[in-house]
Design a protein around this motif. Structure first.
Motif, PDB file in Angstrom:
ATOM      1  N   VAL A 124      48.165   3.322  -6.830  1.00  0.00           N
ATOM      2  CA  VAL A 124      46.806   3.705  -7.244  1.00  0.00           C
ATOM      3  C   VAL A 124      46.130   2.514  -7.930  1.00  0.00           C
ATOM      4  N   ASN A 125      46.865   1.887  -8.827  1.00  0.00           N
ATOM      5  CA  ASN A 125      46.332   0.726  -9.546  1.00  0.00           C
ATOM      6  C   ASN A 125      45.967  -0.413  -8.596  1.00  0.00           C
ATOM      7  N   TRP A 126      46.836  -0.654  -7.621  1.00  0.00           N
ATOM      8  CA  TRP A 126      46.593  -1.771  -6.704  1.00  0.00           C
ATOM      9  C   TRP A 126      45.335  -1.532  -5.867  1.00  0.00           C
ATOM     10  N   ALA A 127      45.121  -0.282  -5.446  1.00  0.00           N
ATOM     11  CA  ALA A 127      43.902   0.055  -4.701  1.00  0.00           C
ATOM     12  C   ALA A 127      42.667  -0.163  -5.577  1.00  0.00           C
ATOM     13  N   LEU A 128      42.733   0.301  -6.828  1.00  0.00           N
ATOM     14  CA  LEU A 128      41.609   0.133  -7.756  1.00  0.00           C
ATOM     15  C   LEU A 128      41.340  -1.342  -8.017  1.00  0.00           C
ATOM     16  N   TYR A 129      42.390  -2.085  -8.282  1.00  0.00           N
ATOM     17  CA  TYR A 129      42.284  -3.526  -8.560  1.00  0.00           C
ATOM     18  C   TYR A 129      41.671  -4.269  -7.362  1.00  0.00           C
ATOM     19  N   SER A 130      42.045  -3.853  -6.161  1.00  0.00           N
ATOM     20  CA  SER A 130      41.555  -4.510  -4.943  1.00  0.00           C
ATOM     21  C   SER A 130      40.049  -4.331  -4.756  1.00  0.00           C
ATOM     22  N   GLU A 131      39.498  -3.258  -5.322  1.00  0.00           N
ATOM     23  CA  GLU A 131      38.059  -2.986  -5.182  1.00  0.00           C
ATOM     24  C   GLU A 131      37.307  -3.199  -6.493  1.00  0.00           C
ATOM     25  N   ASN A 132      37.925  -3.934  -7.419  1.00  0.00           N
ATOM     26  CA  ASN A 132      37.292  -4.300  -8.695  1.00  0.00           C
ATOM     27  C   ASN A 132      36.981  -3.107  -9.595  1.00  0.00           C
ATOM     28  N   PHE A 133      37.781  -2.032  -9.455  1.00  0.00           N
ATOM     29  CA  PHE A 133      37.723  -0.945 -10.423  1.00  0.00           C
ATOM     30  C   PHE A 133      38.641  -1.299 -11.599  1.00  0.00           C
ATOM     31  N   LYS A 134      38.400  -0.649 -12.739  1.00  0.00           N
ATOM     32  CA  LYS A 134      39.322  -0.808 -13.852  1.00  0.00           C
ATOM     33  C   LYS A 134      40.665  -0.163 -13.511  1.00  0.00           C
ATOM     34  N   THR A 135      41.741  -0.823 -13.897  1.00  0.00           N
ATOM     35  CA  THR A 135      43.056  -0.223 -13.669  1.00  0.00           C
ATOM     36  C   THR A 135      43.270   0.916 -14.668  1.00  0.00           C
ATOM     37  N   VAL A 136      44.328   1.686 -14.447  1.00  0.00           N
ATOM     38  CA  VAL A 136      44.530   2.924 -15.197  1.00  0.00           C
ATOM     39  C   VAL A 136      45.523   2.759 -16.341  1.00  0.00           C
ATOM     40  N   ARG A 137      45.383   3.628 -17.328  1.00  0.00           N
ATOM     41  CA  ARG A 137      46.455   3.871 -18.278  1.00  0.00           C
ATOM     42  C   ARG A 137      47.317   4.982 -17.687  1.00  0.00           C
ATOM     43  N   VAL A 138      48.610   4.779 -17.715  1.00  0.00           N
ATOM     44  CA  VAL A 138      49.540   5.630 -16.960  1.00  0.00           C
ATOM     45  C   VAL A 138      50.303   6.572 -17.888  1.00  0.00           C
ATOM     46  N   ALA A 139      50.257   7.871 -17.586  1.00  0.00           N
ATOM     47  CA  ALA A 139      51.039   8.855 -18.343  1.00  0.00           C
ATOM     48  C   ALA A 139      52.486   8.826 -17.872  1.00  0.00           C
ATOM     49  N   ILE A 140      53.410   8.712 -18.823  1.00  0.00           N
ATOM     50  CA  ILE A 140      54.834   8.686 -18.472  1.00  0.00           C
ATOM     51  C   ILE A 140      55.625   9.517 -19.471  1.00  0.00           C
ATOM     52  N   GLY A 141      56.519  10.355 -18.955  1.00  0.00           N
ATOM     53  CA  GLY A 141      57.302  11.239 -19.811  1.00  0.00           C
ATOM     54  C   GLY A 141      58.312  10.494 -20.655  1.00  0.00           C
ATOM     55  N   ASP A 142      58.521  10.964 -21.892  1.00  0.00           N
ATOM     56  CA  ASP A 142      59.459  10.274 -22.786  1.00  0.00           C
ATOM     57  C   ASP A 142      60.907  10.416 -22.324  1.00  0.00           C
ATOM     58  N   ASN A 143      61.169  11.320 -21.343  1.00  0.00           N
ATOM     59  CA  ASN A 143      62.521  11.428 -20.785  1.00  0.00           C
ATOM     60  C   ASN A 143      62.926  10.156 -20.042  1.00  0.00           C
ATOM     61  N   LEU A 144      61.943   9.359 -19.634  1.00  0.00           N
ATOM     62  CA  LEU A 144      62.229   8.101 -18.935  1.00  0.00           C
ATOM     63  C   LEU A 144      62.318   6.914 -19.882  1.00  0.00           C
ATOM     64  N   LEU A 145      62.100   7.173 -21.165  1.00  0.00           N
ATOM     65  CA  LEU A 145      62.016   6.070 -22.122  1.00  0.00           C
ATOM     66  C   LEU A 145      63.149   6.094 -23.141  1.00  0.00           C
TER      67      LEU A 145
END
Length: 371
Positions: A124-145
């Protein structure tokens, strides 16, 4: 002016600020588990005998590559380089659609189907970046951290934490309120947000939005006494459908589904989540497509109606690959023989008891699209 720590109410869940990037990098480089993980995954054949020599060399390498990074933008450029290499080496083509229908000057809450822990938001970020959109802040569960170095790596790359491990009603509501407030504040400020439509990946290929996610969005709106429908419209929710021709984790997902069906449970190995992340990044994916829908606008009575509209757009926009049609036994006559042979060879590589599960995994998006 930067907010003092005393009133930084999102400090424990937000991504790192620029001045926190280099200290986090230093912690990661000094972390023995991080270095050992790299050695095991990248140099598995010689790790046992040469690990003691590789450790200082890897630390010097990362210090050379990352020692000069002092901002989020610089880190994003480094990640961009990794993405280009990953796309070239693990896909046979990456495409996207729908960005022409949204405004790059506005902020959006991208709600996507969930197939891969790391690659969904990355594509998703790469598509946005390719078209000069702002990249995203990504939600990630604390179970992965659970590993400090994983938390540092994620938060220095614009990830924020969804605290799933909290216990007790009061703590849970406090956590949901903070998360809801953070998402709204980000959208009102300077950032897009990405979040999965459900907790955990859709291991059976059946994408379905959890209304609980929508209810979490509204916790802050309810506190502000804004009507449900008005608040949903303020969020600029854009449904996103991510489709992989081949899922690098399909065998592991099928095994989990099989074990649950046969034995009533599935026991995760200690490092399984980390292994899934690595497999998703490095595994062959075939063609990958990201389809952006249209912002949700109009009257919405409750979380269920919002979830239904997100699902409708995801099912409609999901780009079906040859692997999906072959698994669903639909329109096979128009599919290239080489694609059929490739999919069948992949299927035959699985244990017999997993093959039907894998077929359903790839066929379900076709069933949903037909709806």
């Amino acid at each position: 002016m930067k907010m003092p720590n005393a009133v930084d109410k999102f400090r424990d869940i937000r991504p790192y600020n620029d001045d926190e990037i280099q200290p986090a990098i230093q912690r990661v480089i000094k972390n023995d588990e991080f270095i050992n993980a790299i050695i095991c995954f990248r140099f598995s054949k010689i790790a046992k005998f040469m690990g003691f020599l590789l450790t200082p060399l890897l630390r010097r390498y990362f210090l050379y590559k990352w020692g000069g990074i002092n901002s989020i933008d610089e880190m994003q450029k480094v990640v961009g380089g990794y993405m280009e290499h990953m796309i070239a080496s693990t896909t046979t083509g990456f495409t996207y659609s729908g960005l022409d229908k949204i405004d790059p000057t506005k902020n959006y809450l991208f709600v996507s189907n969930h197939r891969d822990i790391a690659m969904d938001p990355a594509f998703v970020n790469w598509a946005l970046y390719s078209e000069n959109f702002k990249t995203v802040r990504v939600a990630i569960g604390d179970n992965l951290l659970s590993k400090p170095y994983v938390s540092d790596l994620m938060r220095m790359n614009k990830s924020f934490i969804v605290q799933r491990s909290v216990s007790g009603i009061r703590e849970m509501m406090k956590s949901l309120g903070q998360l809801s407030d953070y998402i709204f504040s980000s959208l009102q400020g300077e950032s897009n947000i990405w979040i999965a439509q459900r907790e955990g990946r859709a291991k059976d290929g059946f994408d379905k939005t959890e209304p609980a996610i929508i209810k979490m969005f509204y916790v802050n709106g309810k506190k502000q006494k804004i009507s449900f429908s008005d608040y949903i419209n303020k969020l600029n929710i854009v449904p996103v459908a991510i489709s992989y021709e081949f899922d690098p984790c399909d065998q592991q997902k099928a095994q989990e589904l099989y074990d649950k069906a046969q034995f009533g449970e599935y026991k995760k190995s200690k490092y399984e989540d980390i292994e899934s992340i690595v497999r998703g990044i490095t595994g062959k994916k075939g063609r990958v497509h990201v389809a952006f829908g249209q912002p949700l606008k109009g009257e919405f009575s409750d979380a269920e109606t919002v979830a239904q509209e997100i699902d409708r757009q995801i099912y409609k926009n999901y780009h079906l690959h040859s692997s999906n049609f072959i698994a669903a036994k639909q329109d096979i006559s128009s599919i290239d023989i080489a694609d059929q042979e490739l999919f069948n060879a992949r299927l035959q590589g699985f244990k017999p008891e997993l093959q039907e599960i894998v077929l359903k995994m790839y066929a379900n998006p076709v069933s949903n699209h037909i709806k």
